[in-house]
Design a protein around this motif. Structure first.
Motif, PDB file in Angstrom:
ATOM      1  N   LEU A  79      -4.522 -17.845  -5.000  1.00 62.85           N
ATOM      2  CA  LEU A  79      -4.100 -17.679  -3.611  1.00 62.85           C
ATOM      3  C   LEU A  79      -5.259 -17.913  -2.660  1.00 62.85           C
ATOM      4  N   HIS A  80      -4.967 -18.546  -1.552  1.00 62.54           N
ATOM      5  CA  HIS A  80      -5.912 -18.568  -0.438  1.00 62.54           C
ATOM      6  C   HIS A  80      -5.118 -18.457   0.854  1.00 62.54           C
ATOM      7  N   SER A  81      -5.804 -18.093   1.904  1.00 64.62           N
ATOM      8  CA  SER A  81      -5.113 -17.914   3.173  1.00 64.62           C
ATOM      9  C   SER A  81      -5.297 -19.142   4.052  1.00 64.62           C
ATOM     10  N   HIS A  82      -4.368 -19.298   4.966  1.00 64.73           N
ATOM     11  CA  HIS A  82      -4.485 -20.261   6.046  1.00 64.73           C
ATOM     12  C   HIS A  82      -4.304 -19.477   7.339  1.00 64.73           C
ATOM     13  N   PRO A  83      -5.371 -19.242   8.062  1.00 62.21           N
ATOM     14  CA  PRO A  83      -5.222 -18.548   9.344  1.00 62.21           C
ATOM     15  C   PRO A  83      -4.341 -19.371  10.283  1.00 62.21           C
ATOM     16  N   PHE A  84      -3.918 -18.762  11.327  1.00 67.21           N
ATOM     17  CA  PHE A  84      -3.137 -19.442  12.368  1.00 67.21           C
ATOM     18  C   PHE A  84      -1.779 -19.902  11.868  1.00 67.21           C
ATOM     19  N   ARG A  85      -1.246 -19.225  10.838  1.00 64.72           N
ATOM     20  CA  ARG A  85       0.137 -19.362  10.390  1.00 64.72           C
ATOM     21  C   ARG A  85       0.538 -20.753   9.909  1.00 64.72           C
ATOM     22  N   ARG A  86      -0.407 -21.558   9.462  1.00 64.74           N
ATOM     23  CA  ARG A  86      -0.064 -22.857   8.878  1.00 64.74           C
ATOM     24  C   ARG A  86       0.057 -22.668   7.374  1.00 64.74           C
ATOM     25  N   CYS A  87       1.273 -22.710   6.876  1.00 64.80           N
ATOM     26  CA  CYS A  87       1.488 -22.347   5.470  1.00 64.80           C
ATOM     27  C   CYS A  87       1.402 -23.519   4.493  1.00 64.80           C
ATOM     28  N   LEU A  88       1.379 -24.726   4.980  1.00 68.63           N
ATOM     29  CA  LEU A  88       1.388 -25.854   4.050  1.00 68.63           C
ATOM     30  C   LEU A  88       0.020 -26.062   3.424  1.00 68.63           C
ATOM     31  N   ALA A  89       0.047 -26.369   2.127  1.00 69.57           N
ATOM     32  CA  ALA A  89      -1.202 -26.656   1.414  1.00 69.57           C
ATOM     33  C   ALA A  89      -1.719 -28.025   1.842  1.00 69.57           C
ATOM     34  N   SER A  90      -3.024 -28.149   1.890  1.00 67.86           N
ATOM     35  CA  SER A  90      -3.631 -29.440   2.231  1.00 67.86           C
ATOM     36  C   SER A  90      -3.658 -30.338   0.994  1.00 67.86           C
ATOM     37  N   PHE A  91      -3.984 -31.592   1.206  1.00 71.54           N
ATOM     38  CA  PHE A  91      -4.145 -32.530   0.097  1.00 71.54           C
ATOM     39  C   PHE A  91      -5.190 -31.994  -0.882  1.00 71.54           C
ATOM     40  N   HIS A  92      -6.277 -31.464  -0.348  1.00 68.82           N
ATOM     41  CA  HIS A  92      -7.355 -30.907  -1.180  1.00 68.82           C
ATOM     42  C   HIS A  92      -6.844 -29.720  -2.008  1.00 68.82           C
ATOM     43  N   ASP A  93      -6.019 -28.853  -1.377  1.00 66.89           N
ATOM     44  CA  ASP A  93      -5.438 -27.710  -2.097  1.00 66.89           C
ATOM     45  C   ASP A  93      -4.609 -28.188  -3.287  1.00 66.89           C
ATOM     46  N   ILE A  94      -3.767 -29.192  -3.050  1.00 68.04           N
ATOM     47  CA  ILE A  94      -2.883 -29.703  -4.105  1.00 68.04           C
ATOM     48  C   ILE A  94      -3.698 -30.351  -5.221  1.00 68.04           C
ATOM     49  N   LYS A  95      -4.719 -31.092  -4.857  1.00 68.81           N
ATOM     50  CA  LYS A  95      -5.581 -31.749  -5.852  1.00 68.81           C
ATOM     51  C   LYS A  95      -6.245 -30.700  -6.749  1.00 68.81           C
ATOM     52  N   LEU A 108       0.426 -20.399 -10.518  1.00 67.75           N
ATOM     53  CA  LEU A 108       1.059 -20.879  -9.292  1.00 67.75           C
ATOM     54  C   LEU A 108       0.001 -20.909  -8.197  1.00 67.75           C
ATOM     55  N   LEU A 109       0.199 -21.795  -7.244  1.00 70.18           N
ATOM     56  CA  LEU A 109      -0.659 -21.853  -6.071  1.00 70.18           C
ATOM     57  C   LEU A 109       0.067 -21.139  -4.942  1.00 70.18           C
ATOM     58  N   ALA A 110      -0.634 -20.257  -4.254  1.00 65.81           N
ATOM     59  CA  ALA A 110      -0.027 -19.534  -3.142  1.00 65.81           C
ATOM     60  C   ALA A 110      -0.909 -19.671  -1.901  1.00 65.81           C
ATOM     61  N   VAL A 111      -0.252 -19.946  -0.780  1.00 67.21           N
ATOM     62  CA  VAL A 111      -0.933 -19.956   0.510  1.00 67.21           C
ATOM     63  C   VAL A 111      -0.357 -18.796   1.312  1.00 67.21           C
ATOM     64  N   MET A 112      -1.221 -17.934   1.783  1.00 69.03           N
ATOM     65  CA  MET A 112      -0.805 -16.785   2.592  1.00 69.03           C
ATOM     66  C   MET A 112      -1.126 -17.111   4.043  1.00 69.03           C
ATOM     67  N   CYS A 113      -0.099 -17.111   4.888  1.00 73.22           N
ATOM     68  CA  CYS A 113      -0.349 -17.506   6.272  1.00 73.22           C
ATOM     69  C   CYS A 113       0.008 -16.419   7.281  1.00 73.22           C
ATOM     70  N   LYS A 114       0.562 -15.331   6.827  1.00 74.53           N
ATOM     71  CA  LYS A 114       0.797 -14.142   7.638  1.00 74.53           C
ATOM     72  C   LYS A 114       0.793 -12.965   6.682  1.00 74.53           C
ATOM     73  N   LYS A 115       0.780 -11.767   7.220  1.00 75.47           N
ATOM     74  CA  LYS A 115       0.732 -10.570   6.382  1.00 75.47           C
ATOM     75  C   LYS A 115       1.826 -10.580   5.318  1.00 75.47           C
ATOM     76  N   ASP A 116       3.008 -11.041   5.658  1.00 73.11           N
ATOM     77  CA  ASP A 116       4.120 -11.031   4.701  1.00 73.11           C
ATOM     78  C   ASP A 116       4.777 -12.400   4.547  1.00 73.11           C
TER      79      ASP A 116
END
Length: 122
Positions: A79-95, A108-116
């Motif tokens: 898991l990693h976070s994306h501040p500012f509520r952008r939940c989509l993984a980047s190309f680098h994340d997917i790679k 599994l890969l998880a992106v956390m973009c808000k508390k819940d």
């Protein structure tokens, strides 16, 4: 987040109360910076039971990047976070995810973009 459970395709991710509180504590401490966490536990009947949150050694953090050690092969969610509520993984994340999936087919890969709010990749 309903009863600490995320539904994802044919899987569920169920957090223990302690793990969910720990993850939110880390999130709240890093609202403007990306952070990385390794979520651990066990899988039973397509339910990912998360009961431990580990933050790997982190080398640098900014609002759009975190550089940290890899999660070990026992990790269930990378898991990693994306501040500012952008939940989509980047190309680098997917790679990166494609590479770690070779070592651990269940991860599994998880992106956390808000508390819940989470975006899960399989």
């Amino acid at each position: 987040l309903d009863d600490l459970t995320l539904n994802f395709k044919d899987k569920k991710i169920a957090f223990s109360q302690e793990a969910y509180e720990e993850l939110n504590k880390i999130y709240n401490e890093n609202l403007e910076l990306e952070f990385k966490a390794c979520l651990k536990g066990y899988i039973r009947k397509n339910i990912y039971n998360i009961n431990k949150i580990l933050v790997p050694k982190t080398y640098s953090q900014s609002y759009n990047q975190v550089i940290a050690e890899k999660c070990d092969k026992d990790t269930l969610l990378d898991l990693h976070s994306h501040p500012f509520r952008r939940c989509l993984a980047s190309f680098h994340d997917i790679k990166n995810y494609i590479n770690i999936k070779k070592e651990n087919e269940n991860i599994l890969l998880a992106v956390m973009c808000k508390k819940d709010r989470f975006y899960i990749y399989n």
